[in-house]
Design a protein around this motif. Structure first.
Motif, PDB file in Angstrom:
ATOM      1  N   MET A 195       0.822  -1.201   0.000  1.00 23.25           N
ATOM      2  CA  MET A 195       0.000   0.000   0.000  1.00 23.25           C
ATOM      3  C   MET A 195       0.864   1.262   0.000  1.00 23.25           C
ATOM      4  O   MET A 195       0.555   2.218  -0.675  1.00 23.25           O
ATOM      5  CB  MET A 195      -0.945  -0.040   1.215  1.00 23.25           C
ATOM      6  CG  MET A 195      -1.887   1.105   1.272  1.00 23.25           C
ATOM      7  SD  MET A 195      -3.183   0.865   0.049  1.00 23.25           S
ATOM      8  CE  MET A 195      -4.264   2.171   0.471  1.00 23.25           C
ATOM      9  N   ALA A 196       1.951   1.264   0.766  1.00 18.03           N
ATOM     10  CA  ALA A 196       2.805   2.454   0.839  1.00 18.03           C
ATOM     11  C   ALA A 196       3.397   2.784  -0.531  1.00 18.03           C
ATOM     12  O   ALA A 196       3.527   3.943  -0.878  1.00 18.03           O
ATOM     13  CB  ALA A 196       3.912   2.256   1.860  1.00 18.03           C
ATOM     14  N   ARG A 197       3.724   1.739  -1.309  1.00 17.17           N
ATOM     15  CA  ARG A 197       4.288   1.982  -2.636  1.00 17.17           C
ATOM     16  C   ARG A 197       3.287   2.726  -3.508  1.00 17.17           C
ATOM     17  O   ARG A 197       3.620   3.659  -4.203  1.00 17.17           O
ATOM     18  CB  ARG A 197       4.686   0.659  -3.281  1.00 17.17           C
ATOM     19  CG  ARG A 197       5.264   0.832  -4.666  1.00 17.17           C
ATOM     20  CD  ARG A 197       5.994  -0.430  -5.088  1.00 17.17           C
ATOM     21  NE  ARG A 197       6.225  -0.525  -6.496  1.00 17.17           N
ATOM     22  CZ  ARG A 197       7.016   0.263  -7.212  1.00 17.17           C
ATOM     23  NH1 ARG A 197       7.633   1.249  -6.629  1.00 17.17           N
ATOM     24  NH2 ARG A 197       7.185   0.079  -8.498  1.00 17.17           N
ATOM     25  N   TYR A 198       2.030   2.321  -3.462  1.00 16.02           N
ATOM     26  CA  TYR A 198       1.000   3.013  -4.224  1.00 16.02           C
ATOM     27  C   TYR A 198       0.881   4.454  -3.760  1.00 16.02           C
ATOM     28  O   TYR A 198       0.790   5.364  -4.578  1.00 16.02           O
ATOM     29  CB  TYR A 198      -0.350   2.285  -4.081  1.00 16.02           C
ATOM     30  CG  TYR A 198      -1.478   3.067  -4.702  1.00 16.02           C
ATOM     31  CD1 TYR A 198      -1.686   3.035  -6.080  1.00 16.02           C
ATOM     32  CD2 TYR A 198      -2.317   3.875  -3.929  1.00 16.02           C
ATOM     33  CE1 TYR A 198      -2.706   3.770  -6.669  1.00 16.02           C
ATOM     34  CE2 TYR A 198      -3.335   4.606  -4.508  1.00 16.02           C
ATOM     35  CZ  TYR A 198      -3.526   4.552  -5.870  1.00 16.02           C
ATOM     36  OH  TYR A 198      -4.533   5.277  -6.445  1.00 16.02           O
ATOM     37  N   ASP A 199       0.907   4.662  -2.452  1.00 19.13           N
ATOM     38  CA  ASP A 199       0.774   6.021  -1.924  1.00 19.13           C
ATOM     39  C   ASP A 199       1.914   6.919  -2.395  1.00 19.13           C
ATOM     40  O   ASP A 199       1.682   8.047  -2.792  1.00 19.13           O
ATOM     41  CB  ASP A 199       0.718   5.994  -0.394  1.00 19.13           C
ATOM     42  CG  ASP A 199      -0.577   5.394   0.126  1.00 19.13           C
ATOM     43  OD1 ASP A 199      -1.552   5.350  -0.649  1.00 19.13           O
ATOM     44  OD2 ASP A 199      -0.592   4.957   1.282  1.00 19.13           O
ATOM     45  N   THR A 200       3.115   6.396  -2.373  1.00 17.58           N
ATOM     46  CA  THR A 200       4.274   7.171  -2.822  1.00 17.58           C
ATOM     47  C   THR A 200       4.170   7.457  -4.318  1.00 17.58           C
ATOM     48  O   THR A 200       4.424   8.564  -4.772  1.00 17.58           O
ATOM     49  CB  THR A 200       5.574   6.409  -2.501  1.00 17.58           C
ATOM     50  OG1 THR A 200       5.639   6.176  -1.100  1.00 17.58           O
ATOM     51  CG2 THR A 200       6.795   7.184  -2.948  1.00 17.58           C
ATOM     52  N   GLU A 201       3.804   6.425  -5.065  1.00 17.18           N
ATOM     53  CA  GLU A 201       3.662   6.580  -6.508  1.00 17.18           C
ATOM     54  C   GLU A 201       2.529   7.555  -6.843  1.00 17.18           C
ATOM     55  O   GLU A 201       2.673   8.416  -7.716  1.00 17.18           O
ATOM     56  CB  GLU A 201       3.383   5.213  -7.140  1.00 17.18           C
ATOM     57  CG  GLU A 201       3.496   5.192  -8.634  1.00 17.18           C
ATOM     58  CD  GLU A 201       3.358   3.779  -9.168  1.00 17.18           C
ATOM     59  OE1 GLU A 201       2.499   3.579 -10.036  1.00 17.18           O
ATOM     60  OE2 GLU A 201       4.107   2.898  -8.704  1.00 17.18           O
ATOM     61  N   HIS A 202       1.428   7.412  -6.139  1.00 21.52           N
ATOM     62  CA  HIS A 202       0.281   8.303  -6.363  1.00 21.52           C
ATOM     63  C   HIS A 202       0.652   9.750  -6.034  1.00 21.52           C
ATOM     64  O   HIS A 202       0.309  10.673  -6.782  1.00 21.52           O
ATOM     65  CB  HIS A 202      -0.911   7.848  -5.517  1.00 21.52           C
ATOM     66  CG  HIS A 202      -2.113   8.726  -5.665  1.00 21.52           C
ATOM     67  ND1 HIS A 202      -2.899   8.731  -6.795  1.00 21.52           N
ATOM     68  CD2 HIS A 202      -2.650   9.656  -4.833  1.00 21.52           C
ATOM     69  CE1 HIS A 202      -3.870   9.604  -6.655  1.00 21.52           C
ATOM     70  NE2 HIS A 202      -3.741  10.188  -5.474  1.00 21.52           N
ATOM     71  N   LYS A 203       1.369   9.932  -4.931  1.00 19.03           N
ATOM     72  CA  LYS A 203       1.785  11.286  -4.541  1.00 19.03           C
ATOM     73  C   LYS A 203       2.715  11.887  -5.595  1.00 19.03           C
ATOM     74  O   LYS A 203       2.580  13.065  -5.952  1.00 19.03           O
ATOM     75  CB  LYS A 203       2.472  11.265  -3.174  1.00 19.03           C
ATOM     76  CG  LYS A 203       2.816  12.648  -2.656  1.00 19.03           C
ATOM     77  CD  LYS A 203       3.342  12.631  -1.249  1.00 19.03           C
ATOM     78  CE  LYS A 203       3.660  14.049  -0.800  1.00 19.03           C
ATOM     79  NZ  LYS A 203       4.086  14.115   0.587  1.00 19.03           N
ATOM     80  N   ALA A 204       3.625  11.085  -6.145  1.00 17.49           N
ATOM     81  CA  ALA A 204       4.543  11.572  -7.182  1.00 17.49           C
ATOM     82  C   ALA A 204       3.775  11.948  -8.452  1.00 17.49           C
ATOM     83  O   ALA A 204       4.071  12.967  -9.083  1.00 17.49           O
ATOM     84  CB  ALA A 204       5.604  10.515  -7.489  1.00 17.49           C
ATOM     85  N   GLN A 205       2.785  11.127  -8.810  1.00 13.61           N
ATOM     86  CA  GLN A 205       1.978  11.432  -9.993  1.00 13.61           C
ATOM     87  C   GLN A 205       1.163  12.704  -9.789  1.00 13.61           C
ATOM     88  O   GLN A 205       1.039  13.524 -10.703  1.00 13.61           O
ATOM     89  CB  GLN A 205       1.053  10.263 -10.327  1.00 13.61           C
ATOM     90  CG  GLN A 205       1.782   9.056 -10.844  1.00 13.61           C
ATOM     91  CD  GLN A 205       0.872   7.837 -10.976  1.00 13.61           C
ATOM     92  OE1 GLN A 205      -0.261   7.821 -10.511  1.00 13.61           O
ATOM     93  NE2 GLN A 205       1.393   6.792 -11.619  1.00 13.61           N
TER      94      GLN A 205
END
Length: 191
Positions: free
Chosen positions: A1-11
């Motif tokens: 889940m954290a990976r998605y959050d980081t990726e989503h925040k970067a996007q």
């Protein structure tokens, strides 16, 4: 889940930077409030501080991003002596003049950058220095000092001519400024 959050925040951050780049070049730094910048990205004001500590930081990031894109374009030009001239012709075109929101951040924002704080000016300085270096390499002029001087001159002509062409009310004079800029930049490259 954290990976998605980081990726989503970067996007999301990239979407804000992209939208802010267009808005800032269209309306200026002072003419673009945080609310409008975030709205353009489809976000609320509250989301701003999850990505940036201040509007100045956003402007600095936008400048770095925009200048990096220009730098990539310059680096991607064939080193054939003609590609730089083609770039200059495109830069000093009526299309570029008439669409500041998709064009060069220098010509759109230079007056405001000069009045901005150090984080904005440093971001611009770093990007400009890199572009000067690439343009100097593409001039085919012998001697690093001479090539750098010509590169600074060419960039000054490009940015200044585009700014002037956007600032006058007479369409004929505006076109003449672009044409004169092209002639003068070409003369410098013949040095």
């Amino acid at each position: 889940m954290a990976r998605y959050d980081t990726e989503h925040k970067a996007q999301t951050r990239a979407r804000v930077v992209d939208a802010a780049g267009r808005r800032l070049k269209k309306d200026g730094i002072d003419g673009s409030g945080v609310s409008a910048l975030m709205s353009d990205a489809g976000l609320t004001n509250g989301a701003f501080y999850a990505h940036f500590s201040s509007k100045d930081e956003l402007v600095a990031v936008v400048l770095a991003d925009q200048l990096a894109t220009q730098l990539d374009t310059l680096r991607g030009l064939p080193d054939d002596g003609q590609a730089l001239r083609t770039f200059i012709e495109s830069y000093l075109s009526a299309s570029h003049r008439d669409q500041p929101e998709v064009g060069c951040p220098s010509a759109a924002l230079l007056g405001e950058i000069s009045r901005s704080n150090s984080i904005v000016q440093q971001s611009y300085t770093d990007g400009l220095e890199a572009m000067i270096s690439v343009v100097a390499d593409r001039t085919r002029i012998k001697g690093r000092v001479a090539a750098r001087s010509v590169a600074i001159g060419v960039m000054s002509i490009l940015i200044g001519a585009l700014q002037l062409s956007r600032s006058v009310s007479d369409p004929g004079l505006s076109d003449e400024i672009l044409s004169s800029g092209l002639v003068n930049a070409s003369l410098l490259l013949q040095a």
